[in-house]
Design an enzyme around this catalytic site. Structure first.
Site, mmCIF file in Angstrom:
data_model
loop_
_atom_site.group_PDB
_atom_site.id
_atom_site.type_symbol
_atom_site.label_atom_id
_atom_site.label_comp_id
_atom_site.label_asym_id
_atom_site.label_seq_id
_atom_site.Cartn_x
_atom_site.Cartn_y
_atom_site.Cartn_z
ATOM 1 N N ALA A 27 44.603 33.881 41.022
ATOM 2 C CA ALA A 27 43.577 34.006 39.988
ATOM 3 C C ALA A 27 44.050 33.533 38.621
ATOM 4 O O ALA A 27 43.231 33.129 37.797
ATOM 5 C CB ALA A 27 43.081 35.441 39.907
ATOM 6 N N THR A 28 45.343 33.574 38.363
ATOM 7 C CA THR A 28 45.815 33.035 37.081
ATOM 8 C C THR A 28 45.424 31.564 36.998
ATOM 9 O O THR A 28 44.866 31.110 35.991
ATOM 10 C CB THR A 28 47.344 33.211 36.946
ATOM 11 O OG1 THR A 28 47.625 34.616 36.930
ATOM 12 C CG2 THR A 28 47.880 32.567 35.683
ATOM 13 N N ASN A 74 41.241 45.547 35.207
ATOM 14 C CA ASN A 74 42.421 45.824 36.031
ATOM 15 C C ASN A 74 43.217 47.042 35.574
ATOM 16 O O ASN A 74 43.973 47.610 36.339
ATOM 17 C CB ASN A 74 43.331 44.594 36.085
ATOM 18 C CG ASN A 74 43.617 44.027 34.721
ATOM 19 O OD1 ASN A 74 42.699 43.677 33.986
ATOM 20 N ND2 ASN A 74 44.873 43.943 34.358
ATOM 21 N N GLN A 76 39.431 42.218 40.587
ATOM 22 C CA GLN A 76 39.518 43.653 40.926
ATOM 23 C C GLN A 76 38.217 44.198 41.516
ATOM 24 O O GLN A 76 38.137 45.388 41.827
ATOM 25 C CB GLN A 76 39.908 44.471 39.683
ATOM 26 C CG GLN A 76 41.268 44.138 39.110
ATOM 27 C CD GLN A 76 42.432 44.670 39.963
ATOM 28 O OE1 GLN A 76 42.241 45.475 40.873
ATOM 29 N NE2 GLN A 76 43.631 44.210 39.659
ATOM 30 N N SER A 121 41.655 36.455 43.834
ATOM 31 C CA SER A 121 43.061 36.380 44.222
ATOM 32 C C SER A 121 43.252 37.085 45.551
ATOM 33 O O SER A 121 42.748 38.205 45.734
ATOM 34 C CB SER A 121 43.892 37.077 43.143
ATOM 35 O OG SER A 121 45.242 37.060 43.492
ATOM 36 N N HIS A 145 45.978 38.402 46.968
ATOM 37 C CA HIS A 145 46.919 39.521 47.145
ATOM 38 C C HIS A 145 46.375 40.865 46.681
ATOM 39 O O HIS A 145 46.994 41.899 46.916
ATOM 40 C CB HIS A 145 48.281 39.205 46.506
ATOM 41 C CG HIS A 145 48.331 39.256 45.011
ATOM 42 N ND1 HIS A 145 48.803 40.345 44.335
ATOM 43 C CD2 HIS A 145 48.006 38.347 44.070
ATOM 44 C CE1 HIS A 145 48.767 40.097 43.029
ATOM 45 N NE2 HIS A 145 48.288 38.894 42.850
ATOM 46 N N THR A 160 49.251 19.405 47.854
ATOM 47 C CA THR A 160 49.040 19.701 49.280
ATOM 48 C C THR A 160 48.615 21.161 49.449
ATOM 49 O O THR A 160 49.267 22.064 48.918
ATOM 50 C CB THR A 160 50.345 19.431 50.063
ATOM 51 O OG1 THR A 160 50.717 18.080 49.807
ATOM 52 C CG2 THR A 160 50.157 19.659 51.553
ATOM 53 N N CYS A 190 51.364 42.915 35.096
ATOM 54 C CA CYS A 190 51.880 41.776 34.325
ATOM 55 C C CYS A 190 52.332 42.181 32.932
ATOM 56 O O CYS A 190 53.075 41.461 32.294
ATOM 57 C CB CYS A 190 50.863 40.650 34.231
ATOM 58 S SG CYS A 190 49.261 41.037 34.824
HETATM 59 N N1 PMP Z 1 42.685 38.818 36.751
HETATM 60 C C1 PMP Z 1 42.811 40.138 36.999
HETATM 61 C C2 PMP Z 1 41.708 41.063 36.602
HETATM 62 C C3 PMP Z 1 43.946 40.623 37.638
HETATM 63 O O1 PMP Z 1 44.064 41.933 37.895
HETATM 64 C C4 PMP Z 1 44.966 39.702 38.003
HETATM 65 C C5 PMP Z 1 46.231 40.194 38.673
HETATM 66 N N2 PMP Z 1 46.997 41.053 37.853
HETATM 67 C C6 PMP Z 1 44.781 38.348 37.731
HETATM 68 C C7 PMP Z 1 43.629 37.943 37.094
HETATM 69 C C8 PMP Z 1 45.827 37.319 38.084
HETATM 70 O O2 PMP Z 1 45.859 37.149 39.479
HETATM 71 P P1 PMP Z 1 47.104 36.449 40.216
HETATM 72 O O3 PMP Z 1 48.130 37.504 40.381
HETATM 73 O O4 PMP Z 1 46.526 35.993 41.525
HETATM 74 O O5 PMP Z 1 47.535 35.318 39.386
#
Ligand code: PMP
Length: 381
Positions: free
Chosen positions: A69-70, A149, A179, A199, A201, A237, A322
């Site tokens: 998601a980043t 989050n 989330q 995302s 994970h 890729t 993070c």
């Molecule tokens: N957006 C939100 C609301 C998140 O909670 C997170 C993960 N901490 C991210 C973006 C970033 O996701 P990723 O770890 O897949 O880069």
């Protein structure tokens, strides 16, 4: 040790691990190759795209696979701002967004865009009228997350999206859905979202895989140039094993969403009830997202509580994963009108479907004891 940090990341489903291992072993072809190995990989990629699109109720061509998601948030914000700069250079987002959204917007500010950060109230919600008054003719993009989050507060996208589009049909709406997916119903059509980040994970899929929904007809300026994979929007890729694993996790998460929400909200309410009986704790979360409970102890450093809980066998978190290694108070809580002490004493407990009433009771009891025992020693305000 019981893991209570599902908002940071989740343990992958066994089926996801098996699928990823299988694909890595057997289908290692490059989907761009034209021999049989490549074709096999391409078929898996096509299937993964169909499954993820179906889970979101969109078309497969509208899915762009990313590394998480980043990356999706960066692509959505910068890609739209660069692509549509002739429409205007104003971006609107919210002060409580994830750093991958905020920092992307701030980078665009360095490059000449104007960025407005909307405030939130004490419950973490934006005001719709405020949004409508902030958006202008030269606004290109509005970026609003579904579920926060840190606090689990939910923005009412079913009201925000249609109202925004009724007033400003050309302004693009991006939603960071990380989330919310699998936790609450997601309806991109009803929200009238143009862009939506996800995302893997956070939904018991692998780390390093994500996607961006890009509504049909929308163009984005690609951030990665190269071999033109993913309709030219994300060269490189494709990571077939992880993407197939993400598709599996999304299929499972959306099939189980209702059942998950019922079970996990009941656990959340049990925990909230227990914690609200501890007078010194202040609630930052509400009965919104099923999986996040967030409280502050204004007289105690969050790290002290966290480490004491860890000694007793519970893994919780202070802020988002993070930012939890940074010493500053939570930006999200400050935005919600909490003072420095409250914003520095935040504990996030995030739940998963595996938890039981007994887990919740044990955690609640441990927290009660820690607060009772440490209070006289650890006051810092
Ligand atoms: N957006 C939100 C609301 C998140 O909670 C997170 C993960 N901490 C991210 C973006 C970033 O996701 P990723 O770890 O897949 O880069």
């Amino acid at each position: 040790m019981i893991y209570f940090d599902y908002a940071a990341t989740t343990p992958p489903y066994d089926e996801v691990i098996q699928t990823i291992t299988e694909v890595m072993k057997r289908h290692y072809g490059n989907p761009s190759s034209i021999h049989r190995f490549g074709e096999e990989a391409q078929q898996l990629l096509t299937k993964a795209r169909e499954v993820t699109a179906a889970a979101l109720g969109v078309k497969p061509e509208e899915i762009i696979f990313t590394s998480g998601a980043t990356e999706s948030n960066n692509l959505a914000i910068k890609g739209a701002a660069f692509q549509y700069q002739s429409r205007g250079r104003h971006i609107v987002t919210v002060g409580t967004e994830h750093p991958s959204v905020l920092e992307s917007c701030l980078q665009m500010r360095e490059l000449g865009c104007e960025v407005t950060l909307l405030p939130v109230d004490r419950e973490g919600h934006i005001d719709l009228n405020d949004l409508l008054q902030t958006v202008r003719k030269d606004t290109v993009l509005v970026s609003i997350m579904h579920v926060n989050n840190e606090t689990g507060r939910v923005q009412l996208l079913e009201e925000i999206g249609p109202a925004l589009k009724a007033h400003y049909p050309r302004v693009l709406l991006h939603v960071d859905g990380v989330q919310g997916f699998g936790k609450l119903p997601v309806d991109l059509k009803r929200w009238q979202a143009d862009l939506y980040s996800l995302s893997a994970h956070k939904i018991r899929g692998p780390k390093g895989a994500g996607l961006l929904y890009v509504k049909e007809g929308l163009e984005l300026f690609p951030l990665l140039a190269g071999g033109s994979q993913e309709r030219g929007l994300r060269s490189g890729t494709e990571n077939i094993p992880l993407l197939v694993g993400m598709a599996k996790a999304m299929r499972m998460a959306s099939a189980q969403q209702q059942q998950y929400a019922e079970h996990v909200s009941a656990l959340r309410d049990r925990l909230l009830e227990r914690l609200s009986a501890i007078p010194v704790l202040e609630m930052n979360s509400g009965r919104e997202a099923p999986h996040i409970v967030h409280v502050s102890h204004p007289g105690m450093k969050a790290e002290v509580i966290l480490h004491s809980l860890e000694e007793q066998g519970f893994a919780v978190s202070t802020k988002s994963a993070c930012s939890s290694k940074r010493p500053e108070p939570s930006r999200v809580l400050l935005e919600m009108g909490r003072d420095q002490a409250q914003a520095s004493g935040g504990i996030r407990i995030s739940l998963g479907a595996e938890h039981t009433d007994q887990d919740i009771d044990r955690l609640g009891e441990a927290l009660e004891q820690i607060i009772h025992k440490l209070k006289p020693l650890e006051r810092w305000t």
